[in-house]
Each structure stands twice: as structure tokens, then as C-alpha cells.
Design an enzyme around this catalytic site. Structure first.
Site, PDB file in Angstrom:
ATOM      1  N   SER A  11      46.604   8.439  32.709  1.00 38.24           N
ATOM      2  CA  SER A  11      46.121   7.217  33.354  1.00 38.24           C
ATOM      3  C   SER A  11      46.723   7.066  34.744  1.00 38.24           C
ATOM      4  O   SER A  11      47.902   7.342  34.954  1.00 38.24           O
ATOM      5  CB  SER A  11      46.506   6.005  32.502  1.00 38.24           C
ATOM      6  OG  SER A  11      46.267   4.817  33.211  1.00 38.24           O
ATOM      7  N   TYR A  55      42.140   6.185  40.223  1.00 37.50           N
ATOM      8  CA  TYR A  55      41.586   4.980  40.836  1.00 37.50           C
ATOM      9  C   TYR A  55      41.673   5.179  42.329  1.00 37.50           C
ATOM     10  O   TYR A  55      42.749   5.524  42.840  1.00 37.50           O
ATOM     11  CB  TYR A  55      42.404   3.741  40.442  1.00 37.50           C
ATOM     12  CG  TYR A  55      42.014   3.141  39.121  1.00 37.50           C
ATOM     13  CD1 TYR A  55      40.674   2.930  38.798  1.00 37.50           C
ATOM     14  CD2 TYR A  55      42.980   2.750  38.199  1.00 37.50           C
ATOM     15  CE1 TYR A  55      40.320   2.364  37.585  1.00 37.50           C
ATOM     16  CE2 TYR A  55      42.632   2.184  36.987  1.00 37.50           C
ATOM     17  CZ  TYR A  55      41.295   2.000  36.694  1.00 37.50           C
ATOM     18  OH  TYR A  55      40.941   1.443  35.506  1.00 37.50           O
ATOM     19  N   THR A 113      37.382   6.882  38.047  1.00 37.85           N
ATOM     20  CA  THR A 113      36.833   5.685  37.393  1.00 37.85           C
ATOM     21  C   THR A 113      36.217   4.776  38.449  1.00 37.85           C
ATOM     22  O   THR A 113      36.877   4.379  39.404  1.00 37.85           O
ATOM     23  CB  THR A 113      37.932   4.936  36.618  1.00 37.85           C
ATOM     24  OG1 THR A 113      38.499   5.831  35.662  1.00 37.85           O
ATOM     25  CG2 THR A 113      37.371   3.736  35.880  1.00 37.85           C
ATOM     26  N   LYS A 158      33.390   8.415  36.067  1.00 35.75           N
ATOM     27  CA  LYS A 158      33.472   7.625  34.833  1.00 35.75           C
ATOM     28  C   LYS A 158      32.983   6.202  35.096  1.00 35.75           C
ATOM     29  O   LYS A 158      33.398   5.575  36.072  1.00 35.75           O
ATOM     30  CB  LYS A 158      34.927   7.593  34.348  1.00 35.75           C
ATOM     31  CG  LYS A 158      35.150   6.780  33.098  1.00 35.75           C
ATOM     32  CD  LYS A 158      36.564   7.041  32.567  1.00 35.75           C
ATOM     33  CE  LYS A 158      36.841   6.300  31.290  1.00 35.75           C
ATOM     34  NZ  LYS A 158      37.163   4.890  31.504  1.00 35.75           N
ATOM     35  N   HIS A 178      34.086   1.003  30.142  1.00 35.97           N
ATOM     36  CA  HIS A 178      35.512   0.655  30.171  1.00 35.97           C
ATOM     37  C   HIS A 178      35.895  -0.136  28.912  1.00 35.97           C
ATOM     38  O   HIS A 178      36.684  -1.078  28.967  1.00 35.97           O
ATOM     39  CB  HIS A 178      35.800  -0.178  31.430  1.00 35.97           C
ATOM     40  CG  HIS A 178      37.160   0.048  32.030  1.00 35.97           C
ATOM     41  ND1 HIS A 178      37.348   0.613  33.262  1.00 35.97           N
ATOM     42  CD2 HIS A 178      38.398  -0.234  31.575  1.00 35.97           C
ATOM     43  CE1 HIS A 178      38.639   0.658  33.528  1.00 35.97           C
ATOM     44  NE2 HIS A 178      39.296   0.160  32.523  1.00 35.97           N
TER      45      HIS A 178
HETATM   46  C1  LAC Z   1      42.341  -1.764  32.349  1.00 32.53           C
HETATM   47  C2  LAC Z   1      42.435  -1.002  33.614  1.00 32.53           C
HETATM   48  C3  LAC Z   1      43.670  -1.127  34.353  1.00 32.53           C
HETATM   49  O1  LAC Z   1      41.342  -1.588  31.669  1.00 32.53           O
HETATM   50  O2  LAC Z   1      42.053   0.312  33.447  1.00 32.53           O
HETATM   51  O3  LAC Z   1      43.220  -2.573  32.031  1.00 32.53           O
END
Ligand code: LAC
Length: 433
Positions: free
Chosen positions: A131, A155, A181, A296, A320
């Protein structure tokens, strides 16, 4: 790498024989019980952050409803004694069509955070997608993984220099792909988090990729523009938050006490999101890395076509986990449209709503190449640490194996839309019959 021929049965027997000796699995196999135990294990803030979705959480519900709309129609008498779950992805053969989705702030779930997940993923041969908002720097995770596959989630912040640094570090860490993402150009409206007024990053959590980065650390010497005129009220809670930031900031005591921990949080908040990101930016990233780049968060077929037109190597159909946009299309409902647009030109991965092996089967039957597991492994981490994550990976893969065999199939190549029927009220009949 191939699986033992009856992985599902092996796992069932392993659990049941241990049960004879009175030993239960470290984490519940049943997905709802796993979530319930995680809720008990986690702090209120952690549970809210991990389990919560955007707004009324309709999108999270839509993700599950989309799975429930499809039903598996098994075939009989087909000799399913030998099964193979392996799949090739970007030149690498994986034991199963499963990856661990990038998830922020695993430190909220367990002390060993990303390190426990990295060890578990490596032991099971399942790629971990590091991540961007990890609790442990990617280098430390890579170190405990040996040669096991790992990818990096990116990101795109407002600092291109920082983005370039993250990508270079990911390459040096042996990451096999960059997963950019796209759906987080701003934070979703997370009502649950807002109700407890808590975001882990403000407390210095989930910033490990940044605070370990030379570009980011250098930027702390420059003044950070304030985001708003709002300042935290001076209360014992705000002093505690400052102490948390200091505790989590890596470095010497001199650095910790130099004001850098607060600067890091402020710099992060000012840099993290880039709402101006557009298709034109992709060429810059494409030039910077030879690694495959996956986009993504693609849900619209036209965006899928644009991704291919911009030289992207793969797509992750995802909303997400319902955390970003409330009232959004269920991710599985978006999958067929994206696949039709992609026409098999690049692999299409899937996440958002996978809870077990039957869900994986449905996503593959609709045409996904592989899927990413999200919240269930965080729940398992919270309940059982590294061992818990290993177990949840084994369980999902084993259930997929059982589902494959019971559906009358023996390899992923055989799984197709003819294995599914859309649920109707009243009677349903398999396609083609
Ligand atoms: C979340 C982000 C930071 O879903 O990816 O919390």
C-alpha cells in the site's frame, strides 16, 4: 508453481483433524464471523476505518448484491479429481488467481502490520500489493519476502518528484507491477469516520512510505502551506495526538523533537491527493518505468478503452470496496462491460466484495484474470496476526478449489460464463439448455 491436486480437501482435513484434538482455526472460516471477531479485536477507530464505506454504504451493499445476482450451475460426472488453480500474470505463474489488495494503515489492525501480511503472502506464494499508505516501508516488507512476488500501489500525489521516488523504490524492492489507484483523487465521504472525527493519517499512522522517503523527508525543511484555518482545539486529546505523531515518526529523538512529526502530517495532507490528475499524466509514468502499469478503479467501458489507448498493461475493476463513492455501481456489475471493451488485450483484475472462494469463481467466470482480497485479510490480521492471514488465504484458495471441482471443472481456463446463470425470481435455467 502448481497446487497440490486437492488443495480444498487438504485444507478441510487439516482443520477437521486438528479439531479432533480440540484445536480450532486461528481465525473463523465463515466470513461474517471473521468480521465480527475482528470488530471485537480492533479499537473503535480501527474498526470504523477498516469496515466503513462511503455515505450510506449503499456501494458496499451493491458489491455483495452483485455477487448474489449470479448463481453457479454445476456439471456432473466429469472427473474432477485433478485440479489446477494456477494462472499466469505478467510472465509469472501464480499458484492461484489471488492477490492481496493494497490496504492502508495495517498498523491499526496489528502491531506487525504489513510485515505480518508480507510474511503470510510470501509463505502462500500470493502476491502482496504494497500500500502507498502502509504502516511499514516497502523495503522492510520486501526484505522478509525473499523472492516471493509483490507489487506496489501508487497514489499520484501533487509531487511528481515523490511519485518518481516511490516508483524507483518499488522497482528496487522487486515489485512486479505498479497499480495506480485512480478513484481517490479526494477522500470519499466516509460518514462513520467523520462521526468519530478520526483519520489515522492525522495521528501519524499509515505514512511509512513517506517518512522513509528521501524526497519527502527533504520536503519537510520547507514550510508547509496550511490546508484550512482550522486548528485543533487545545485539549488533552490534541496533546495525545501530537505524542502519537512523535512516537510514529521514524528517526532519532532529536528529529522526533524537531517538529518534523507534525510537519510530516501537514506535508502529507497537503500532498496526498491530486484531483487534477488526468489521462495526459500517464505518459509521464509510462516513461519512468518498464514495470507493467495497471489502472485500479476503472468501472466505465470507455475508461477501459482509454487505459489501453494510453499503453497501460492491465486494469483492476474496483470501487475501492465501496469506500469512495456512495451510490456507485457494484464492482462485479461493472466487470462485464469493462471486459467487453478490453477485448482480451490486457489482463483485467477484480476487487471489491470478494469474501470467499465462490466469489472468486464468479468473478473469474465473468472473465477476470485474477482477483484481489481486501478486508477479509485485514480482519484475519486483527484476529490472528500472520497466522490468521495465512489461514484466510488458504481458506479462500481452498474454497475456490472446492467450488471449481463441485462445479465440474478442473482448471481456470475452463471457467466461463456458461458456469453461471443470473438469478431470477422463480425458476432459473442454465444457459444453452
Ligand atoms: C482508504 C484509502 C486510503 O481506502 O485507500 O482508506
Amino acid at each position: 508453481m502448481t497446487q497440490p491436486p486437492s488443495l480444498g480437501r487438504t485444507r478441510q482435513i487439516e482443520i477437521l483433524i486438528s479439531g479432533v484434538g480440540g484445536r480450532l482455526p486461528a481465525v473463523p472460516v465463515e466470513p461474517r464471523r471473521l468480521a465480527a471477531e475482528a470488530e471485537r479485536a480492533l479499537s473503535a477507530e480501527a474498526w470504523t476505518y477498516v469496515a466503513g464505506s462511503a455515505g450510506t454504504e449503499e456501494t458496499a451493499d451493491a458489491n455483495r448484491a452483485a455477487f448474489e445476482r449470479w448463481q453457479i450451475v454445476p456439471r456432473m460426472l466429469r472427473d474432477v479429481s485433478q485440479r489446477d488453480l494456477s494462472v499466469e500474470l505478467f510472465g509469472e505463474r501464480l499458484p492461484a488467481p489471488l492477490l492481496l489488495a493494497p490496504i492502508a494503515v495495517l498498523g491499526m489492525a496489528h502491531r506487525q502490520a504489513d510485515l505480518a501480511v508480507a510474511r503470510a503472502a510470501a509463505a502462500e506464494g500470493v502476491p502482496m500489493i504494497f500500500s502507498n499508505q502502509a504502516s511499514v516501508p516497502m523495503e522492510d516488507c520486501a526484505r522478509v519476502m525473499g523472492e516471493a512476488p509483490r507489487w506496489f500501489q501508487l497514489y499520484w500525489s501533487t509531487s511528481d518528484e515523490l511519485v518518481a521516488s516511490f516508483v524507483e523504490r518499488a522497482e528496487r524492492c522487486g515489485c512486479g507491477a505498479i497499480v495506480l489507484t485512480l478513484d481517490t483523487t479526494m477522500m470519499g465521504w466516509r460518514a462513520r469516520d467523520l462521526d468519530i472525527a478520526y483519520l489515522p493519517f492525522i495521528h501519524g499512522q499509515g505514512l511509512a512510505q513517506y517518512t522513509s522517503d528521501p524526497v519527502f523527508r527533504k520536503s519537510l525543511d520547507e514550510p508547509v502551506e496550511a490546508l484550512t484555518g482550522v486548528r485543533p482545539p487545545r485539549t488533552p486529546a490534541s496533546v495525545l495526538a501530537l505524542l502519537e505523531q512523535i512516537y510514529r515518526y521514524p528517526g532519532t529523538w532529536a528529529e522526533k523533537l524537531s517538529g518534523k512529526p507534525l510537519a510530516a502530517v501537514q506535508r502529507f495532507l497537503a500532498t496526498y491527493m491530486r484531483p487534477s490528475l488526468s489521462w495526459d499524466h500517464l505518459a509521464w509514468l509510462r516513461e519512468r518505468t518498464k514495470l507493467p502499469i495497471l489502472l485500479k478503479g476503472i468501472l466505465h467501458p470507455e475508461d477501459a478503452k482509454m487505459a489501453i489507448g494510453h499503453g497501460m498493461d492491465g486494469i483492476v475493476v474496483s470501487n475501492h470496496g465501496g469506500r469512495q463513492l456512495d451510490g456507485e455501481i457494484g464492482a462485479l456489475d461493472a466487470l462485464p462491460g469493462v471486459l467487453a471493451a478490453v477485448e482480451g488485450k490486457v489482463p483485467v483484475l477484480f476487487d471489491s466484495g470478494i469474501r470467499g472462494g465462490a466469489d472468486v469463481f464468479k468473478a473469474l467466470a465473468l472473465g477476470a484474470t485474477a482477483v484481489c482480497l481486501g478486508r477479509p485479510y485485514v480482519y484475519a490480521l486483527a484476529v490472528g496476526g500472520e497466522r490468521g492471514v495465512r489461514e484466510v488465504i488458504k481458506n479462500v484458495v481452498a474454497e475456490l478449489d472446492v467450488t471449481l471441482g463441485l462445479a465440474g471443472l478442473t482448471s481456470l481456463a475452463e471457467i466461463g460464463p456458461e458456469a453461471l446463470v443470473e438469478r431470477r425470481t422463480g425458476s432459473t435455467s442454465p444457459r444453452g439448455e
